[in-house]
Design an enzyme around this catalytic site. Structure first.
Site, PDB file in Angstrom:
ATOM      1  CG  ASN A   6      75.189 -44.473  10.655  1.00  0.00           C
ATOM      2  OD1 ASN A   6      76.307 -44.654  10.206  1.00  0.00           O
ATOM      3  ND2 ASN A   6      74.489 -45.442  11.209  1.00  0.00           N
ATOM      4  CG  HIS A   9      78.312 -46.212   4.824  1.00  0.00           C
ATOM      5  ND1 HIS A   9      78.733 -47.517   4.897  1.00  0.00           N
ATOM      6  CD2 HIS A   9      76.963 -46.243   4.961  1.00  0.00           C
ATOM      7  CE1 HIS A   9      77.684 -48.306   5.050  1.00  0.00           C
ATOM      8  NE2 HIS A   9      76.604 -47.558   5.105  1.00  0.00           N
ATOM      9  CG  HIS A  42      75.910 -50.846  13.606  1.00  0.00           C
ATOM     10  ND1 HIS A  42      75.021 -51.401  12.715  1.00  0.00           N
ATOM     11  CD2 HIS A  42      76.102 -51.786  14.570  1.00  0.00           C
ATOM     12  CE1 HIS A  42      74.690 -52.621  13.130  1.00  0.00           C
ATOM     13  NE2 HIS A  42      75.347 -52.881  14.247  1.00  0.00           N
ATOM     14  NE  ARG A  44      77.233 -55.174  10.493  1.00  0.00           N
ATOM     15  CZ  ARG A  44      75.946 -55.213  10.149  1.00  0.00           C
ATOM     16  NH1 ARG A  44      75.288 -54.092   9.919  1.00  0.00           N
ATOM     17  NH2 ARG A  44      75.311 -56.356  10.008  1.00  0.00           N
ATOM     18  NE  ARG A  48      79.479 -55.799   7.606  1.00  0.00           N
ATOM     19  CZ  ARG A  48      78.244 -56.186   7.262  1.00  0.00           C
ATOM     20  NH1 ARG A  48      77.485 -55.389   6.536  1.00  0.00           N
ATOM     21  NH2 ARG A  48      77.779 -57.354   7.637  1.00  0.00           N
ATOM     22  CD  GLU A  69      72.846 -47.513  14.277  1.00  0.00           C
ATOM     23  OE1 GLU A  69      73.350 -48.385  13.543  1.00  0.00           O
ATOM     24  OE2 GLU A  69      72.214 -46.559  13.841  1.00  0.00           O
ATOM     25  CB  THR A 100      70.293 -52.687  10.440  1.00  0.00           C
ATOM     26  OG1 THR A 100      71.591 -52.264  10.860  1.00  0.00           O
ATOM     27  CG2 THR A 100      69.595 -53.375  11.576  1.00  0.00           C
ATOM     28  CD  GLU A 150      67.005 -45.243  14.853  1.00  0.00           C
ATOM     29  OE1 GLU A 150      67.724 -44.845  15.803  1.00  0.00           O
ATOM     30  OE2 GLU A 150      67.432 -45.431  13.713  1.00  0.00           O
ATOM     31  CG  HIS A 190      67.600 -48.615   7.670  1.00  0.00           C
ATOM     32  ND1 HIS A 190      67.602 -48.960   6.339  1.00  0.00           N
ATOM     33  CD2 HIS A 190      68.636 -49.287   8.223  1.00  0.00           C
ATOM     34  CE1 HIS A 190      68.571 -49.820   6.116  1.00  0.00           C
ATOM     35  NE2 HIS A 190      69.225 -50.030   7.229  1.00  0.00           N
TER      36      HIS A 190
HETATM   37  N1  PXP Z   1      69.293 -46.318  12.307  1.00  0.00           N
HETATM   38  C1  PXP Z   1      69.750 -47.576  12.467  1.00  0.00           C
HETATM   39  C2  PXP Z   1      69.362 -48.314  13.707  1.00  0.00           C
HETATM   40  C3  PXP Z   1      70.586 -48.180  11.516  1.00  0.00           C
HETATM   41  O1  PXP Z   1      71.031 -49.438  11.693  1.00  0.00           O
HETATM   42  C4  PXP Z   1      70.980 -47.417  10.396  1.00  0.00           C
HETATM   43  C5  PXP Z   1      71.926 -48.017   9.400  1.00  0.00           C
HETATM   44  O2  PXP Z   1      73.147 -48.249   9.985  1.00  0.00           O
HETATM   45  C6  PXP Z   1      70.503 -46.109  10.282  1.00  0.00           C
HETATM   46  C7  PXP Z   1      69.649 -45.586  11.235  1.00  0.00           C
HETATM   47  C8  PXP Z   1      70.893 -45.232   9.132  1.00  0.00           C
HETATM   48  O3  PXP Z   1      70.407 -45.767   7.935  1.00  0.00           O
HETATM   49  P1  PXP Z   1      70.861 -45.112   6.559  1.00  0.00           P
HETATM   50  O4  PXP Z   1      72.328 -45.304   6.443  1.00  0.00           O
HETATM   51  O5  PXP Z   1      70.069 -45.882   5.543  1.00  0.00           O
HETATM   52  O6  PXP Z   1      70.492 -43.660   6.617  1.00  0.00           O
END
Ligand code: PXP
Length: 236
Positions: A6, A9, A42, A44, A48, A69, A100, A150, A190
């Protein structure tokens, strides 16, 4: 197990200054060159971090797959049907949340979720529902037509190393088995990091992990030394 990275960031950092640096595209390509199995972003409602232009730029250049996402809104469904990512992970979304925070409520909104999932599946997109490891949500998810869930690993990640780790871990294991018995393919994500991720091996047939924050955080430090050396060389 497959790894989806992901890269939200990277976009968070870019947006802090505006402009294009660091490039989300470059981040995705580096992740792919380093062996990840897919890129997760993601989009959003408040844009953001990831912006629409990131989504449209990534689609043609990725060699692996894009996992988008998104919240279960008309706007997002329209975008997904237009760009046709490999997969969509449907997540709950609240404007005030930092990330999330919980899983999707499927059980009490089964008809709505079915209606939302159907056109995506018909368009050939794999659909995953991001849910808490909870029996009711698993059973309902299997009725929506989605092929994946998931599991939200946030509670396990927060409990890691504490007395409640076992309870939270068992929830994941039980939910995964139940979902697989119902014909769903099971992903997780997550809060997974370099300390707590190893227990995911104890869950049979977990398909893919989606990990963002810990990878991007580690990347800052594994790259910082070279970045300073490079700048120092330029100004000596
Ligand atoms: N899976 C989903 C559905 C999420 O919303 C997120 C966070 O955006 C992640 C995985 C990844 O989480 P993390 O950034 O804590 O590894």
């Amino acid at each position: 197990m497959l790894l989806g990275v992901n890269i939200d960031h990277v976009a968070t950092l870019r947006n802090a200054r505006g402009g294009d640096e660091p490039s989300v595209i470059q981040a995705a390509l580096i992740c792919e060159q380093s062996g990840c199995d897919g890129i997760t972003i993601h989009l959003r409602e408040d844009r953001r971090h990831i912006k629409d232009s990131d989504v449209y730029s990534l689609i043609p250049i990725l060699k692996t797959k894009l996992n988008l996402e998104m919240a279960a809104t008309e706007e997002m469904q329209k975008i997904a049907l237009e760009i046709k990512p490999h997969s969509c992970c449907i997540v709950p979304e609240r404007r005030q949340e930092v990330t999330t925070e919980g899983g999707l409520e499927v059980a009490s909104r089964l008809d709505d979720m079915k209606k939302f999932v159907e056109p995506l599946v018909d368009a050939g997109i794999k659909v995953s529902l991001f849910i808490n490891p909870d029996e009711q949500q698993v059973v309902a998810s299997a009725k929506t037509g989605a092929q994946f869930i998931e599991m939200h690993t946030g509670a396990y990640s927060n409990a890691f190393g504490t007395q409640s780790e076992e309870v939270e871990f068992k929830r994941l294991k039980v939910a995964a088995k139940m979902a697989q018995d119902l014909g769903l393919t099971v992903n997780a994500g997550h809060g997974l990091n370099y300390e707590n991720v190893h227990r995911m091996h104890e869950i049979p047939n977990l398909y893919e992990l989606n990990i963002g924050h810990s990878i991007i955080s580690r990347a800052v430090f594994s790259g910082l030394s070279q970045a300073v050396v490079d700048m120092k060389n330029l100004i000596m």
